[in-house]
Design an enzyme around this catalytic site. Sequence first.
Site, PDB file in Angstrom:
ATOM      1  N   HIS A  11       0.579  -1.353   0.068  1.00 38.40           N
ATOM      2  CA  HIS A  11       0.123   0.087  -0.004  1.00 38.40           C
ATOM      3  C   HIS A  11       0.999   1.245   0.056  1.00 38.40           C
ATOM      4  CE1 HIS A  11      -3.311  -2.882   1.776  1.00 38.40           C
ATOM      5  NE2 HIS A  11      -3.453  -2.665   0.617  1.00 38.40           N
ATOM      6  N   LYS A  36      -0.214   9.869  -4.981  1.00 34.84           N
ATOM      7  CA  LYS A  36      -0.928   9.289  -3.725  1.00 34.84           C
ATOM      8  C   LYS A  36      -0.786   7.864  -3.526  1.00 34.84           C
ATOM      9  CE  LYS A  36      -4.732  10.670  -1.062  1.00 34.84           C
ATOM     10  NZ  LYS A  36      -5.579  11.638  -0.588  1.00 34.84           N
ATOM     11  N   ASP A 232     -18.376 -17.614  -0.512  1.00 33.45           N
ATOM     12  CA  ASP A 232     -19.160 -17.687  -1.580  1.00 33.45           C
ATOM     13  C   ASP A 232     -19.528 -16.297  -1.741  1.00 33.45           C
ATOM     14  OD1 ASP A 232     -19.243 -20.420  -1.379  1.00 33.45           O
ATOM     15  OD2 ASP A 232     -21.126 -20.790  -0.433  1.00 33.45           O
ATOM     16  N   ASN A 330      -9.682   2.923  12.018  1.00 34.46           N
ATOM     17  CA  ASN A 330     -11.092   3.366  12.234  1.00 34.46           C
ATOM     18  C   ASN A 330     -11.487   4.178  13.480  1.00 34.46           C
ATOM     19  OD1 ASN A 330     -14.114   2.902  12.270  1.00 34.46           O
ATOM     20  ND2 ASN A 330     -13.884   1.348  10.974  1.00 34.46           N
ATOM     21  N   ARG A 438      -2.975  11.705   8.732  1.00 31.94           N
ATOM     22  CA  ARG A 438      -3.555  12.958   9.057  1.00 31.94           C
ATOM     23  C   ARG A 438      -2.574  14.124   9.204  1.00 31.94           C
ATOM     24  NH1 ARG A 438      -7.600   9.955   9.112  1.00 31.94           N
ATOM     25  NH2 ARG A 438      -8.207   8.473  10.860  1.00 31.94           N
ATOM     26  N   ALA A 439      -3.479  15.180   8.916  1.00 33.72           N
ATOM     27  CA  ALA A 439      -2.614  16.590   9.149  1.00 33.72           C
ATOM     28  C   ALA A 439      -2.812  17.041  10.445  1.00 33.72           C
ATOM     29  CB  ALA A 439      -2.872  17.605   8.193  1.00 33.72           C
ATOM     30  N   ARG A 469     -18.136  13.486   4.928  1.00 39.27           N
ATOM     31  CA  ARG A 469     -16.859  13.656   5.385  1.00 39.27           C
ATOM     32  C   ARG A 469     -16.905  14.810   6.327  1.00 39.27           C
ATOM     33  NH1 ARG A 469     -12.576  13.156   1.203  1.00 39.27           N
ATOM     34  NH2 ARG A 469     -11.482  13.552   2.685  1.00 39.27           N
ATOM     35  N   THR A 554      -8.045  20.847   8.516  1.00 40.37           N
ATOM     36  CA  THR A 554      -8.365  19.537   7.469  1.00 40.37           C
ATOM     37  C   THR A 554      -6.877  19.470   6.715  1.00 40.37           C
ATOM     38  OG1 THR A 554      -9.476  18.846   5.613  1.00 40.37           O
ATOM     39  CG2 THR A 554      -9.363  20.959   5.773  1.00 40.37           C
TER      40      THR A 554
END
Length: 597
Positions: A11, A36, A232, A330, A438-439, A469, A554
């Site tokens: 990742h 990214k 399945d 999370n 995170r910032a 968000r 943000t």
Amino acid sequence: MNILGISCYFHDAAAALLCDGLLVAAAEEERFSRKKHDYEFPQRAIDFCLRTGGITPADLDYVAFFEKPFLKFERLLLTSLQTFPRSYRVFREAMMSWLGDKLWIRHLIQSRLGVPESKILFSEHHLSHAASAFFCSPFDEAAILTVDGVGEWTTASLGVGRGTELTLLKEIRFPHSLGLLYSAFTAFLGFEVNEGEYKVMGMAAFGTPSHMGDVYKLIRVAEDGSFELDMDYFSFHCSTDRTFNRKFEALFGPPRDPRWNFFTPASGYPAYFGEKPKDYETLGRENQRYADIAASIQRVTEDVLLSMARAAHRETGLRRLCLAGGCALNSVANGRILRETPFEELYIQPAAGDGGGALGAALYAQHTLLGRPRSFVMEHAYWGEAHESWAIERCLTDQNVRYRRYEDEGKLLTRVVDGLQAGKVIGWLQGRFEWGPRALGNRSILADPRRADMKDIVNTKVKFREPYRPFAPSVLRERAEEYFELPGAANHYPARFMLYVVGVREQHRGRLPAITHVDGTGRPQTVGGETNPRYARLIETFGQATGTSVVLNTSFNLKGEPIVNTPGEALSTFARSGLEVLILGDYVVEKSSVRPR
Ligand SMILES: [Fe+2]
């Protein structure tokens, strides 16, 4: 003793450097390559770490890689053989890419860094996760839970850390994976896997978990916290581009169109989406159904994590828990683990996903393989690159930008607070960039959280994001309990890293509309003067001026781009967005001084 940790080819590629037991630098490759989630060999991040440590590759005592490539290759090979011929494409693509660089990582590290084979060590994926949390924590002893999509074979593990030892007690193996279950729903809900998981979490707040019964058809959870998927319904083990199959669709209906804007009758139709479509009401109802599905998978994930954490407590009898792996990002689940399990303290390292594996591998090598004592606690996330005043000034001068330099920090902060109070959206760059997704006040966009329209303003001017968000708040650590339902807030490390979703206190919900989510919660970052003095003083100054010691924070990036690193990138983002003021260290730039490019 110099140990370099590396993670890549999965990742997020990253590098981290330990010198004499202390972390000197850590960064994800995307911040340098500007791609990214860049997963290629992190040459630029390595160069940065060595530069910061003032060393060359010849000074490295060890290089530690975060997982065992042969074990992972074995898993890909065996899984594709078991599901052959359905998995023919997985098999072919895996062979093509793995027989390239991935399998020969030892030789690659040797040739890129010029270090001898004897200096290259390998950890295992989940051990790296475990080490990245426990060895950064202040705990001498703790239970450790790691949960992600998949490493080599392991998808979740329970262990115990004591001093420099890590003991694995239990693990769950591929294809049974809570991370991949969540990712299947991420794809189903129209988002990119490994990118849109937190959008599912945000969307969930708009729904009711009315489909939990159906989600539990896909996963069986045992008393001891272990679980099994019903394969399945899935195709991630036999397909390169599909995670779920027709049987899954028969249960949950057709997947959500990725091109749709997300809104529900409760969220309303944000002005920045443009004109309302004719079938607005039908779309709103359809989105509501998807929000209900998001709420259901989110709740099931939380419940599974809670039962794993409770089982970890029963089995270890320990009071402290370290969490790592992608699922540890999370933050809604983390908040519940804190409130609803007997664990008294939690530690989560800010780069809990695979980027953090680089740091974990280095720490694992240092403590567990080499037996060196521990002398480090990760108190903050500022391990990236910094830019000196002269470099900022040269960048501004080179680009012909008018600026004002403030020698006096108090005056600079008053200038920023005046801007925030006037409703301006401000780009803020200072010090070393953050480790992890995170910032946290060094590469942030700041705004006034008290204005109801600020969510839409920030979205319209900069973020262009859907209303699912919420924006997050930064709060002075010592004042955090006034605003948020987080008793003893100052003691919680995860809150420093914005990793808990908690209730916004009732009396503040109406006063902080821009950071209060539709369900009355928020994701606060607690800011302390000892780890980020200037940011703490800024929030304090805002508090003195307004009576509210909280700012909206943000990340400083445009949609789809990595968070900015350099003053040049900040300037370019500033020019291409609706940001009105840019702060680069001591320098202030107004929008009128910059031409859009
Ligand atoms: Fe992982």
